[in-house]
Design an enzyme around this catalytic site. Sequence first.
Site, PDB file in Angstrom:
ATOM      1  CD  GLU A   1      -2.958  -0.805   2.432  1.00 37.27           C
ATOM      2  OE1 GLU A   1      -4.026  -1.428   2.417  1.00 37.27           O
ATOM      3  OE2 GLU A   1      -2.625  -0.056   3.370  1.00 37.27           O
ATOM      4  CB  CYS A   2       0.628   4.350   0.156  1.00 36.63           C
ATOM      5  SG  CYS A   2       0.837   6.125  -0.133  1.00 36.63           S
ATOM      6  CB  ALA A   3       5.258   3.719   1.731  1.00 34.45           C
TER       7      ALA A   3
ATOM      8  CB  SER B   1      -3.308  -0.044  -4.732  1.00 40.32           C
ATOM      9  OG  SER B   1      -4.170   1.064  -4.701  1.00 40.32           O
TER      10      SER B   1
END
Length: 443
Positions: A329-331, A416
């Site tokens: 996720e993200c990072a 994502s």
Amino acid sequence: MIPRLVVAAPSSGSGKTTVATGLMAALRARGLRVSPHKVGPDYIDPGYHALATGRPGRNLDPWLAGEERVAPLFLHGAAGCDVAVVEGVMGLFDGKGETDFASTAHVARLLDAPVVLVVDAARQSRSVAAVVHGFATFDPRVRVGGVVLNRVGSDRHEELCRAALDAAGVPVLGAIRRDDAVATPSRHLGLIPAAEREAEAVSAVARLGELVSRSCDLDALVRLAATAPDLPGTPWNPAAEVSPGPAGPVVAVAGGAAFTFGYTEHVELLRAAGAEIAVFDPLHDERLPDGTGAVIIGGGFPEVYAAELAANEPLRAQVAAFDGPIAAECAGLLYLCEELDGRRMCGRVPGKARMTGKLTLGYREATAVSRSLLTRPGERFRAHEFHRTAADLGGWALYRWEGGADGYGDALLTASYLHLHWAGSPVLAQRLVSSSRSPSVLR
């Protein structure tokens, strides 16, 4: 019955985190077992709450987890505690879009908890009574039980504010003087996480506890918390949300200074599904933990540590070659890309990422459009997005929502920008653990 308070404010920047974290630390110093909670999706404040209380900081987010789960998640987290302190988000009535859904007021109603309103008294005196009166009467379902005045300039200033609030019939439970020594440093996404500051963060939380202890009426705050009625319902139970398997796989979870974001309930769900959790630090560890059967790389600040992450070539190579499931996720997405700000990352995701000057922020109702490790086409997820980076994934989309698309995935990967709370979608934990037993089979 769990005594509880919600610490709210008219707006961001009023001092909620100062008061909530300091109150948690001050009550713990009195020998109370304090349960810490945060309204909304924020990962950073709960890190300071955990330092203040010695317990995991937990989020209460009606959008991410479902409003029907807010009270059960609260009861689960607060079990065995003497008092619970819930820090709000933004202004008291600020919710999703034009509504108060997922606002502090919404959560206060779901918990049937009294509200302590933190008011920034700088540059005003009698007017604070008008502000408090408006917030106390705006929604009769929300009970404002008292006020803590923040950034009070002098004894005379405090006297004027107290007199005005006495006339308005709202008790003043504390008055905090301006004190730059208790400020917590910030950067592009808010406060610097406690895990990055270590001993400095511990000292900062101790100072907040001392500040609140000498500035607030702790006895009155505890009495107000005790006015909360019994909260009906059954505590959330991770074991009831997933099916345990045989003694299971090692799930390696990225940690350290670069990857500090994660919800406590994710680990609880994974363990309930039979997984063993092993934390690794992509900044320093050159290998994944022994026996790793699945990898989770959550949120954080890889853009701050891009050079160090790039320098750890052995781990990057091992992650790129890992043939088991990876959830990012993200990072985590940024770390899996080919490059981040021109520095080599893992290359598991075909794309390049970079810092930008634009803040991307908001709740999303996303529909999965591709099959991946964790998603099936047509499934809908409630998520949150918060970053100042961009990733060029060559037009690939794992999720779509109104006005946006994002993500990359395959049979062993879901990556994502979207942050999800797995208590709202426990099937994600189940799929990860099940896939880790047979990495070559998508279940």
